[in-house]
Write an enzyme that holds these catalytic residues in place. Structure first.
Site, PDB file in Angstrom:
ATOM      1  CD  GLU A 158      14.255  65.470  -8.391  1.00  0.00           C
ATOM      2  OE1 GLU A 158      14.428  66.344  -7.377  1.00  0.00           O
ATOM      3  OE2 GLU A 158      14.942  64.207  -8.351  1.00  0.00           O
ATOM      4  CD  GLU A 345      18.937  64.751 -10.478  1.00  0.00           C
ATOM      5  OE1 GLU A 345      18.791  64.415  -9.090  1.00  0.00           O
ATOM      6  OE2 GLU A 345      18.752  65.864 -10.722  1.00  0.00           O
TER       7      GLU A 345
HETATM    8  C1  FCB Z   1      17.604  65.665  -6.582  1.00  0.00           C
HETATM    9  C2  FCB Z   1      17.843  67.132  -7.383  1.00  0.00           C
HETATM   10  C3  FCB Z   1      19.240  67.425  -7.301  1.00  0.00           C
HETATM   11  C4  FCB Z   1      20.114  66.796  -6.188  1.00  0.00           C
HETATM   12  C5  FCB Z   1      19.831  65.381  -5.946  1.00  0.00           C
HETATM   13  C6  FCB Z   1      20.649  64.932  -4.931  1.00  0.00           C
HETATM   14  O1  FCB Z   1      16.322  65.675  -5.891  1.00  0.00           O
HETATM   15  O2  FCB Z   1      17.160  67.004  -8.574  1.00  0.00           O
HETATM   16  O3  FCB Z   1      19.367  68.683  -7.805  1.00  0.00           O
HETATM   17  O4  FCB Z   1      19.948  67.749  -5.113  1.00  0.00           O
HETATM   18  O5  FCB Z   1      18.520  65.398  -5.487  1.00  0.00           O
END
Ligand code: FCB
Length: 432
Positions: A158, A345
């Site tokens: 990210e 994610e």
């Molecule tokens: C993302 C991050 C991860 C976690 C999730 C909820 O932005 O990559 O580390 O904090 O959100």
């Protein structure tokens, strides 16, 4: 509903959010060690995973998954950022990788999930171009140590979130507040990704992008333009250079108007950034409904809080929008081509444990959305739920709970939630 053979059903974590043991085995300090965000919490102990990793690997296996995405703490490998390698740190992740493989779980390794060695921050951190060489060295060391067993690597997690919240918003470490610094840091992260891909002899690598699909709040020209700019800020500024080898002209103009020449971008950088890595990582949590707001800094729009709208919300107040994930995946294929995509994610905050029916539904709905995209020909190779267990949620501390496994921070007891069991059934059956 079945997923393609070989689809990865995984869970995800990152080092700083779970490990604790910040002084163990020669680890050097990182920019997050003393950074208390708005919650005031620190990651000093977190889930004590550095010491409990063996039982955690058994728990991960009990979730029926065939993949686990975790990150390596750079300051455990290079306590001083560069120079001497700390063998005890290298050995730790080597044992973790072996234990996963013994249980039939593919390790998917993130090299950088925000825990920068403090020594590198002291030399300018991501604002300094020197960090790109440091990252390439670190990546090469990891590829040499683990490349015989690891096939897929996330280089940078990210870059928008780390770049903007850490260097413009001041909300995340290193707590800076400067637009030029943030854009410089982001550029160096993308460059570092490309340099790492250059170092990779065998295997695939991708950035885990925080893709944030944007929708105009109305059909007015102003709101549509606002949504386009927001998309440029969060998405195109990152996806275009990595996947198309160019920066979007509209955003380039907007940034130049604000900070002057983007002289941190040098000849040849785009070629490095766009070296084909093998896959695209997508971290998807929600979408944004955007309206024009002339004069707002740094860009003239605002994202309307989902709480102000009549939409279903997660416990964390984000809109639950699985259908926007289908749109997003189709758009990535249409705009950026056939590079395989992994959902690196996806998850939500829900407090209830161990009975968390809302998380079960959240997972099922998002998997259906991914399946829809696959049926429309989008090459999605896997899904990693965030997160394996409740953990240190950065500036928000320990209160938000994202886990399939509940963690009692007093006793460090782990309890599998209903969602963990439901996910295990899905993973073992390769579908819903
Ligand atoms: C993302 C991050 C991860 C976690 C999730 C909820 O932005 O990559 O580390 O904090 O959100």
């Amino acid at each position: 509903m079945k997923f393609p053979d070989g689809f990865l059903f995984g869970v995800a974590t990152s080092a700083f959010q779970i490990e604790g043991s910040l002084d163990a085995d020669g680890r050097g300090p990182s920019i997050w060690d003393d950074f208390a965000g708005e919650s005031g919490d620190l990651g000093t102990v977190a889930c004590d995973h550095y010491r409990r990793w063996r039982e955690d690997v058994d728990l991960i296996a009990s979730l029926g998954v065939n993949a686990y995405r975790f990150s390596i703490a750079w300051p455990r490998i290079y306590p001083e950022g560069r120079g001497a390698v700390e063998q005890r740190g290298v050995d730790h992740y080597s044992r973790l990788i072996d234990a996963l493989l013994e249980r039939g779980i593919e390790p998917v390794v993130t090299l950088y999930h925000w825990d920068l060695p403090q020594a590198l921050q002291d030399q300018g951190g991501w604002r300094s171009r020197d960090i790109v060489d440091a990252f390439a060295e670190y990546a090469r060391t990891c590829f040499d140590a683990y490349g015989d067993r690891v096939r897929r690597w996330c280089t940078i997690n990210e870059p928008w979130v780390h770049g903007i919240l850490g260097h413009l918003g001041g909300l995340h470490a290193p707590g800076e507040k400067d637009l030029r610094g943030a854009l410089t840091a982001i550029h160096h992260m993308l460059l570092a990704h490309g340099r790492a891909v250059d170092e990779l002899a065998d295997g695939d690598a991708g950035v885990a992008f925080s893709v944030f699909p944007t929708y105009p709040a109305s059909e007015s020209d102003e709101d549509r333009e606002a949504a386009r700019i927001c998309d440029g800020y969060h998405n195109r500024w990152f996806l275009d250079p990595v996947l198309k080898g160019g920066f979007p002209d509209d955003m380039r103009r907007l940034w130049e108007e604000r900070i002057g020449p983007l002289d941190f971008i040098r000849d040849g950088d785009l070629e490095t950034i766009s070296t084909a890595g093998g896959f695209v990582g997508v971290n998807y949590y929600s979408r944004g409904v955007v309206r024009a707001k002339p004069g707002k800094s740094p860009l003239p729009y605002e994202v309307i809080s989902a709480r102000q709208m009549d939409y279903p919300l997660t416990g964390g107040g984000y809109e639950i929008a699985p259908w926007a994930l289908t749109d997003l995946l189709v758009r990535l294929r249409d705009d950026y081509g056939e590079t395989p995509i992994f959902i690196t994610e996806n998850g939500a905050i829900y407090d209830e444990a161990p009975h968390d029916p809302e998380r079960v539904k959240f997972i099922e709905d998002h998997l259906r959305a991914i399946h829809d995209a696959i049926e429309r020909g989008v090459p999605v190779g896997g899904y990693f739920h965030w997160s394996f267990m409740d953990n240190f949620e950065w500036a928000l501390g320990y209160e938000p709970r994202f886990g399939l496994v509940h963690v009692d921070y007093e006793t460090q007891a782990r309890t599998v939630k209903d969602s963990g069991r439901a996910y295990a059934r899905i993973a073992l059956g390769n579908g819903l």
